[in-house]
Design an enzyme around this catalytic site. Structure first.
Site, PDB file in Angstrom:
ATOM      1  N   VAL A  41       5.318   8.524   6.476  1.00 29.21           N
ATOM      2  CA  VAL A  41       5.563   7.175   5.957  1.00 29.21           C
ATOM      3  C   VAL A  41       4.973   6.153   6.920  1.00 29.21           C
ATOM      4  O   VAL A  41       5.051   6.307   8.141  1.00 29.21           O
ATOM      5  CB  VAL A  41       7.077   6.922   5.779  1.00 29.21           C
ATOM      6  CG1 VAL A  41       7.335   5.513   5.262  1.00 29.21           C
ATOM      7  CG2 VAL A  41       7.674   7.960   4.834  1.00 29.21           C
ATOM      8  N   LEU A  93      11.382   6.063  10.382  1.00 23.77           N
ATOM      9  CA  LEU A  93      10.425   6.390   9.322  1.00 23.77           C
ATOM     10  C   LEU A  93       9.925   7.818   9.529  1.00 23.77           C
ATOM     11  O   LEU A  93       9.616   8.217  10.649  1.00 23.77           O
ATOM     12  CB  LEU A  93       9.237   5.424   9.337  1.00 23.77           C
ATOM     13  CG  LEU A  93       9.509   3.966   8.933  1.00 23.77           C
ATOM     14  CD1 LEU A  93       8.241   3.139   9.064  1.00 23.77           C
ATOM     15  CD2 LEU A  93      10.057   3.880   7.513  1.00 23.77           C
ATOM     16  N   ASP A  94       9.846   8.576   8.443  1.00 26.89           N
ATOM     17  CA  ASP A  94       9.322   9.938   8.520  1.00 26.89           C
ATOM     18  C   ASP A  94       7.859   9.920   8.954  1.00 26.89           C
ATOM     19  O   ASP A  94       7.161   8.906   8.776  1.00 26.89           O
ATOM     20  CB  ASP A  94       9.446  10.631   7.162  1.00 26.89           C
ATOM     21  CG  ASP A  94      10.896  10.900   6.784  1.00 26.89           C
ATOM     22  OD1 ASP A  94      11.749  10.896   7.694  1.00 26.89           O
ATOM     23  OD2 ASP A  94      11.174  11.092   5.581  1.00 26.89           O
ATOM     24  N   PRO A  95       7.356  11.025   9.492  1.00 28.90           N
ATOM     25  CA  PRO A  95       5.948  11.065   9.931  1.00 28.90           C
ATOM     26  C   PRO A  95       4.951  10.688   8.837  1.00 28.90           C
ATOM     27  O   PRO A  95       3.928  10.059   9.125  1.00 28.90           O
ATOM     28  CB  PRO A  95       5.766  12.524  10.365  1.00 28.90           C
ATOM     29  CG  PRO A  95       7.132  12.956  10.791  1.00 28.90           C
ATOM     30  CD  PRO A  95       8.072  12.254   9.867  1.00 28.90           C
TER      31      PRO A  95
END
Length: 349
Positions: free
Chosen positions: A44, A40-42
């Site tokens: 998200v 997961l991106d930062p």
């Protein structure tokens, strides 16, 4: 060293990277083997499944399963409910995608499947929707493509993952809860720990199972494949290519594997395909047995090797090559024609 083999579902907050969560879980649990399922991106939040110990070997199996997200799409113009829903139908099924510029994979055209795209709510230029999709689908790219089809353009404003395979949002725990659980566990109170720690076989609830005999366990432990003789039972009806879970007769998960044949063909496998039968069946005290007839070879000519007499050897090259060790007259070292390496037989009295 810790001996934890299972999963913990972390409710990832916005800010840290998925790899930072790995590091924190490693410090909290004391287990060196930690990995996450689906980065997961930062920016998200949501379901981030952490695999610990031997469960890290199962990451690829869970990662291949579908995922579910709730997202907010911001459009650059206002649209009515029917217009948005109509475009959503166009993006249901198999679609083409190119990963965003900032991604961990190469930016090549790929095909991904959208299983369900549901419009939840609209407010001015903000569209709240839920999507169930194939692993590897980029929701940021999906929002951009939907905005392009609408005409005005659009972008992803918010994203939260609500499910990864069998792990859903109801199983999430904050990092603080995980830390408290392991601290209480070290003090002898495992109640909270048992609530957050998920055993490995949880992911195989819906998978077909192959139960093997105890006699096959040693070979499996050394990496041997499984053959019909080692199978006790099969649950479900797995097909060729399906992933299955391998259990002992005591219901212990010991391995995973891929079916090489359909389940209904498993006991029809042949080790040797016989071409010719060279023995015949007979009857012995009422029981079938395999026997050989005494005269079965009588019609088959047998070529025997030519015997060479000792006298015929003398003077030949073979005789010369031996060095005439057994003949004193020809320089041999033996006594009475025998090599000195042999003992004389005692005379009979």
């Amino acid at each position: 060293m810790s001996n934890l083999n299972g999963f913990i579902v972390v409710d990832k907050p916005k800010g840290p990277t998925s790899h930072q969560i790995d590091s924190w879980i490693r410090d909290i649990t004391g287990e060196p083997r930690v990995g996450h399922i689906g980065t997961l991106d930062p920016g998200v939040s949501g379901v981030l499944v952490m695999a610990l110990g031997k469960a890290t070997k199962l990451i690829d199996i869970v990662h291949r399963e579908s995922k579910e997200y709730v997202s907010v799409l911001r459009t650059y113009d206002k649209y009515d409910y029917d217009s948005i829903k109509s475009v959503f139908k166009e993006f249901t099924g198999k679609i083409y995608q190119i990963p965003p510029v900032r991604s961990a994979v190469s930016r090549e055209l790929r095909i991904r499947e959208i299983y369900n795209l549901e419009l939840l709510e609209m407010d001015e230029k903000l569209v709240l929707f839920k999507v169930c999709c194939e692993s590897g689908t980029y929701i940021r790219t999906l929002c951009t493509d939907i905005g392009y089809v609408l005409g005005s353009g659009g972008q992803m404003a918010e994203l939260r993952r609500t499910r990864t395979g069998p792990f859903d949002e109801s199983m999430c725990h904050t990092l603080q809860e995980v830390s408290d659980a392991f601290k209480l566990k070290s003090m002898g109170n495992e109640k909270l720990f048992k609530n957050i720690f998920i055993p490995m076989d949880f992911i195989f609830i819906k998978y077909p199972k192959v139960i093997v005999k105890e006699t096959a366990l040693k070979n499996i432990a050394h990496g041997s494949d499984i053959y019909p003789a080692g199978i006790h039972a099969i649950t479900g009806s797995p097909k060729k290519g399906d992933v299955v879970a391998v259990y002992t007769e005591k219901n212990e998960l010991i391995a995973t594997g891929t079916m090489m044949v359909n389940a209904d063909e498993i006991y029809d496998l042949k080790v040797i395909d016989i071409d010719n039968v060279l023995i015949e069946t007979g009857d012995n005290d009422g029981k079938d047995s395999l026997v050989r007839k005494d005269n079965r070879w009588k019609d088959i000519p047998v070529q025997k090797p030519e015997r060479k007499l000792h006298g015929n050897l003398q003077g030949s090259q073979e005789w010369k090559d031996t060095g005439n060790r057994g003949n004193p007259k020809r320089g041999g070292t033996g006594s009475k024609g025998f090599s000195s390496g042999f003992r004389k037989r005692k005379a009979k009295r």
